[in-house]
Design an enzyme around this catalytic site. Sequence first.
Site, PDB file in Angstrom:
ATOM      1  N   CYS B 131       0.805  -1.225   0.000  1.00 36.05           N
ATOM      2  CA  CYS B 131       0.000   0.000   0.000  1.00 36.05           C
ATOM      3  C   CYS B 131       0.834   1.270   0.000  1.00 36.05           C
ATOM      4  O   CYS B 131       0.587   2.200  -0.768  1.00 36.05           O
ATOM      5  CB  CYS B 131      -0.946   0.009   1.204  1.00 36.05           C
ATOM      6  SG  CYS B 131      -0.153  -0.454   2.757  1.00 36.05           S
ATOM      7  N   HIS B 251      -3.063   6.465   4.538  1.00 36.51           N
ATOM      8  CA  HIS B 251      -1.613   6.567   4.770  1.00 36.51           C
ATOM      9  C   HIS B 251      -1.127   7.920   4.258  1.00 36.51           C
ATOM     10  O   HIS B 251      -1.514   8.347   3.172  1.00 36.51           O
ATOM     11  CB  HIS B 251      -0.868   5.495   3.971  1.00 36.51           C
ATOM     12  CG  HIS B 251      -0.985   4.102   4.522  1.00 36.51           C
ATOM     13  ND1 HIS B 251      -1.625   3.791   5.696  1.00 36.51           N
ATOM     14  CD2 HIS B 251      -0.504   2.923   4.034  1.00 36.51           C
ATOM     15  CE1 HIS B 251      -1.541   2.476   5.910  1.00 36.51           C
ATOM     16  NE2 HIS B 251      -0.876   1.932   4.920  1.00 36.51           N
TER      17      HIS B 251
END
Lengths: 348, 348
Positions: B131, B251
Amino acid sequence: MSTNGYHVAVVGATGAVGQQMLVTLEKRGFPIASLKLLSSKRSAGKEITFKGESYTVEEATPESFEGVQIALFSAGGSVSKALAPEAVKRGAIVVDNTSAFRMDPEVPLVVPEVNAADLRGNKGIIANPNCSTIQMVAALEPIRQKLGLKKVIVSTYQAVSGAGLEAVDELKSQTADLLAGKEAKPEILPVGGDKKHYQIAFNAIPQIDVFQENGYTFEEMKMMNETKKILHMAELQVAATCVRLPIETGHSESVYIETEQEGATVDELKSLLSDAPGVTLQDDISQQVYPMAANCVGEDDVFVGRIRRDLDQANGYHFWVVSDNLLKGAALNSVQIAESLIEQDLLS
Amino acid sequence: MSTNGYHVAVVGATGAVGQQMLVTLEKRGFPIASLKLLSSKRSAGKEITFKGESYTVEEATPESFEGVQIALFSAGGSVSKALAPEAVKRGAIVVDNTSAFRMDPEVPLVVPEVNAADLRGNKGIIANPNCSTIQMVAALEPIRQKLGLKKVIVSTYQAVSGAGLEAVDELKSQTADLLAGKEAKPEILPVGGDKKHYQIAFNAIPQIDVFQENGYTFEEMKMMNETKKILHMAELQVAATCVRLPIETGHSESVYIETEQEGATVDELKSLLSDAPGVTLQDDISQQVYPMAANCVGEDDVFVGRIRRDLDQANGYHFWVVSDNLLKGAALNSVQIAESLIEQDLLS
């Protein structure tokens, strides 16, 4: 040293840092003959207990500093600009925890473990560096002494208490609201006086203090300029990205450095840092030992871990620096400056 | 394309990423002729609704893949290692969201906006990158194309949902406990299978995944190695520090780069990024506009802001990259790989 201790004033005594200053003065047995607790008009009249005695907080005015030998300021830049010169005029030495005088070439900017000698020749005002700067230079200095330093790139992970007690309350109430399925109501962070306010709970805000025209925030410029000044390295390359996080207390920093000398091992860096004053090495990845914000609260030291070599750059290293932003980052460093003035016989 | 769509299997359908895969398949109208929802024995039997129809989750076995044309795996590395080759043996193409095959030279590692051409010549397994890598390379690629790239230093600010639904529950329950004055009980983070567990609520943990002997975590090595592979730049200098934070989803990354070409302006970088596929520029500091985790949840794009020049290095730039780690960081990118296979006529 005066046999009875010193006449001390704390300006901003009711704030997040001011409260820690009192705790620190008491804990370290700072020699106090008399203590004045000063604040804005708004907080004047509050009662604060110090060493078991109750003190009434007074509004800070120029006259408050009559007879004061050392004044610890932490009540915002505008208060320092207005009253620090008044305190000096009346014979006090000021240790100022705001950014008001930090970059003034006449004002020493001091982390005692790093540049206590800069206190000599002060003209009455001494600046305490920004919290995120202090913990970084405490870790950089032992490396600089041995290996030299060319470049520093830092990304910070900063706690809300750096923005004051109201920001701590905002984090807690927003967090509780979001857990209860309610909306977060941002009113203070990232910067009380700026135009927009954003949710801090369960978020990361890449803004601390206001923006400058060059794209950096004032907080980032503080870290960059103050680091050069404290280390006496105008030529040092320093770049910072400062980020506010949903953490109450404890700043963390991801630091990349390039040293002058190539090829030092991680063990050599560990040894330099474990011998450094005010630094505690917490670095054993085999046992998952590294510094964390949650563990540093109430601790005096700067904690360093995750030390590793850059895999591409022979003079490149990465590490992780954590400290209590209210203590070494603010109150403790201010009191240590006062102690260093006494040790160096610079306080009359 | 098959007129009726494709026979699709989702492995790990009950997990954090698996759930987002189903949402994404539905939202994007992916052409599905039949759908199998697979999981471990533990989760088998659960009912899941997809496009208004109820599906019973089945235990994944080699035979589950009979007749399947495309299998999206997100059930952990060991499941992929055991079952992805079985699926391929039965004629399926596997898009694997674990780290099991990412660095296998025979396996393409793909972010469609960056290297969709690598899908040609695949041998049945395609790896979905980590990710934190995906969102970074999506921002790096448009810059690399125009200015070249020499060095990347990244510090991450990663959400707990990257560690699964149990980690999300742990963040919430720890946060509630601490707000209520109780102790936090760490049981999962930083790494479920590692020796020690630490409080994530109101903390920053500089460990994601287990440590390697060289001092880097596996997550950090993933970012470093995968970035080189996706960009086809074995010579690129990349260094990562990966940090877990009390954020549910989203994130963030503080990225420093040095380009081959010197002197590009911030406006040129903004223009490159605003034209890039899958990237949204959010960068207007005069209005405090920058990407934040709390704003990216449920959004498909990679958001970039805080773009500024390094003040010392003529080819140095800093920026801030944010994306939904469950979408572009995982489920969306996997589905986009499947779509790209169809577009390139690589799915039989």
